[in-house]
Design a protein around this motif. Structure first.
Motif, short mmCIF file in Angstrom:
data_model
loop_
_atom_site.label_atom_id
_atom_site.label_comp_id
_atom_site.label_asym_id
_atom_site.label_seq_id
_atom_site.Cartn_x
_atom_site.Cartn_y
_atom_site.Cartn_z
N UNK A 93 -1.23 -5.78 -0.91
CA UNK A 93 -1.68 -4.88 -1.97
C UNK A 93 -2.63 -5.64 -2.88
N UNK A 94 -3.70 -4.95 -3.31
CA UNK A 94 -4.64 -5.59 -4.24
C UNK A 94 -5.20 -4.57 -5.21
N UNK A 95 -5.41 -5.02 -6.44
CA UNK A 95 -6.12 -4.20 -7.43
C UNK A 95 -7.21 -5.02 -8.12
N UNK A 96 -7.96 -5.76 -7.30
CA UNK A 96 -9.13 -6.47 -7.80
C UNK A 96 -10.21 -5.48 -8.22
N UNK A 97 -11.28 -5.99 -8.81
CA UNK A 97 -12.41 -5.13 -9.18
C UNK A 97 -12.93 -4.42 -7.93
N UNK A 98 -13.52 -3.24 -8.10
CA UNK A 98 -14.00 -2.48 -6.94
C UNK A 98 -14.91 -3.31 -6.03
N UNK A 99 -14.56 -3.34 -4.74
CA UNK A 99 -15.37 -4.05 -3.75
C UNK A 99 -15.07 -5.52 -3.62
N UNK A 100 -14.28 -6.10 -4.55
CA UNK A 100 -14.07 -7.54 -4.55
C UNK A 100 -13.28 -8.01 -3.34
N UNK A 101 -12.26 -7.27 -2.94
CA UNK A 101 -11.43 -7.69 -1.80
C UNK A 101 -12.27 -7.78 -0.53
N UNK A 102 -13.11 -6.77 -0.30
CA UNK A 102 -13.96 -6.79 0.90
C UNK A 102 -14.92 -7.98 0.86
N UNK A 103 -15.48 -8.29 -0.31
CA UNK A 103 -16.40 -9.42 -0.41
C UNK A 103 -15.70 -10.75 -0.14
N UNK A 104 -14.40 -10.79 -0.39
CA UNK A 104 -13.62 -12.00 -0.13
C UNK A 104 -13.12 -12.07 1.31
N UNK A 105 -13.46 -11.06 2.11
CA UNK A 105 -12.95 -11.02 3.47
C UNK A 105 -11.52 -10.55 3.55
N UNK A 106 -11.05 -9.88 2.50
CA UNK A 106 -9.67 -9.40 2.44
C UNK A 106 -9.61 -7.88 2.40
N UNK A 107 -10.63 -7.24 2.93
CA UNK A 107 -10.63 -5.79 3.03
C UNK A 107 -9.71 -5.31 4.14
N UNK A 108 -9.37 -4.03 4.10
CA UNK A 108 -8.43 -3.47 5.07
C UNK A 108 -8.94 -3.61 6.50
#
Length: 392
Positions: A93-108
């Motif tokens: 689960x993540x609630x980083x800033x919008x788009x941040x998880x994907x930029x970190x390579x941690x997107x779904x």
């Protein structure tokens, strides 16, 4: 007894209220929750205040029973730690800033490419798509966007709710969605990508107000302690204070005025015969009730109302709630640890007959970093020495 979520591991990059509330609910049910925090201060809710013996009140409320690791997600090594943890987890689960998880390579898409059974939950203010997708937000702003502030307060003054309603609504839906996804996976082996929008969670809670606006064409009024669709409903004077009374049907009205207020003539008054008529004549109805309630003390009237089955309540302050006789009689308080002291915490409201919620301690920042890194096969000493990870 076996805890419902024993064996479930949740990895969460979370902060503030909504996501931590969701994972705390899972921890209470027995899940292992590994909370990934920044090395430079961690979850910023830690420093909203330091009122609980040096720990923030929000943080104590929302983070018991979790393990805290502190790693720098701006480094490849820090991101690798998270990927290693997620590789063995059931839920991310993540609630980083919008788009941040994907930029970190941690997107779904990245995380589920090789683990289709993983449950990935993305919590955001406005959800993916639409003109507000990339906007950052927090509880008060969502209350405003959802229309909650517009219907809360007095006719003269709109206000936000005194608790973070948008955050709480979102956190509860988030926990519910995770449980549903786990249940489906146990049945089918299928994982899930789940999206939770704070705006949509809060608009859902607007409920009757939305339908009133859509189909009656009127904006629900701000009623203070009253109710736009029910009368009598609100605070009424007593000989020594006020008491809240809510009558939700016509039978209750007749019982109130006849058996409690000794004013049986009001039961025959055509202005008050039905709830619709009482709402139309609210001022007269409230005045008639107030003229009678003022004859009794608050305690005496409360007893009469309870005996008659009429819903009523005292206007308690928070100090009175801490010592609420119902909570004390039901033994709802437990002692938990924080980094500075032992403190009291309220059991969660769901009570199993054969299981008590796991009331774990509130972790210090990075308290479990070394242990969790070593479990993941990472050289903990190296990362800590280089400042990529931090151990409390």
């Amino acid at each position: 007894m076996t805890r419902p979520l024993d064996g479930v591991t949740v990895v969460a990059i979370e902060q503030a209220v909504a996501a931590p509330l969701a994972t705390r609910n899972l921890a209470d049910l027995g899940a292992r929750v590994i909370k990934v925090e920044r090395v430079d201060g961690g979850d910023f809710a830690r420093d909203y205040d330091h009122v609980v013996h040096g720990t923030g009140a929000h943080f104590v409320w929302l983070n018991r029973g979790k393990e805290s690791i502190a790693v720098d997600l701006k480094t490849p090594e820090g991101r690798d730690v998270v990927r290693r943890l997620v590789a063995k987890a059931d839920v991310f689960l993540q609630n980083l800033a919008p788009g941040a998880a994907a930029r970190l390579g941690l997107g779904a898409d990245d995380l589920r490419a090789t683990r289709s059974g993983l449950i990935v939950v993305n919590l955001s203010g406005f959800g993916a798509g639409g003109p507000m997708t990339r906007r950052k937000t927090y509880d008060m702003l969502i209350q405003a966007e959802a229309g909650l502030i517009a219907i809360t307060g007095t006719p003269e003054t709109p206000v936000k709710t005194g608790i973070p309603t948008a955050d709480i609504a979102t956190g509860m839906y988030c926990a519910q969605a995770i449980l549903a996804a786990l249940l489906r996976r146990w049945r089918t082996g299928e994982g899930a990508t789940v999206e939770i929008s704070m705006l949509e969670a809060t608009v859902e809670w607007m409920g009757y107000a939305l339908y009133t606006r859509m189909y009656a064409g009127t904006q629900p009024e701000r009623m203070g302690l009253g109710h736009s669709s029910i009368a009598p409903y609100g605070a009424f004077p007593t000989r020594d204070g006020r008491i809240l009374i809510g009558v939700q049907n016509d039978t209750g009205w007749r019982t109130l005025v006849t058996d409690v207020l000794d004013a049986s003539a009001l039961a025959r008054d055509p202005r008050f015969a039905t709830n619709i008529q009482r709402v139309r004549n609210r001022a007269e109805c409230d005045a008639a009730v107030a003229a009678r309630t003022s004859h009794w003390s608050t305690a005496d009237l409360d007893e009469r109302l309870a005996e008659a089955g009429i819903p009523a309540a005292h206007l308690k302050d928070v100090g009175q709630v801490v010592n609420h006789p119902q909570l004390r009689a039901r033994d709802r308080w437990r002692e938990i640890g924080t980094e500075h002291a032992r403190v009291d915490a309220l059991l969660p409201p769901v009570t199993f007959a054969d299981f008590e919620a796991h009331m774990g301690d509130v972790p210090a920042l990075g308290q479990h970093t070394r242990t969790v890194l070593e479990e993941s096969g990472v050289d903990a000493d190296d990362l800590i020495a280089r400042g990529i990870a931090a151990q409390a």
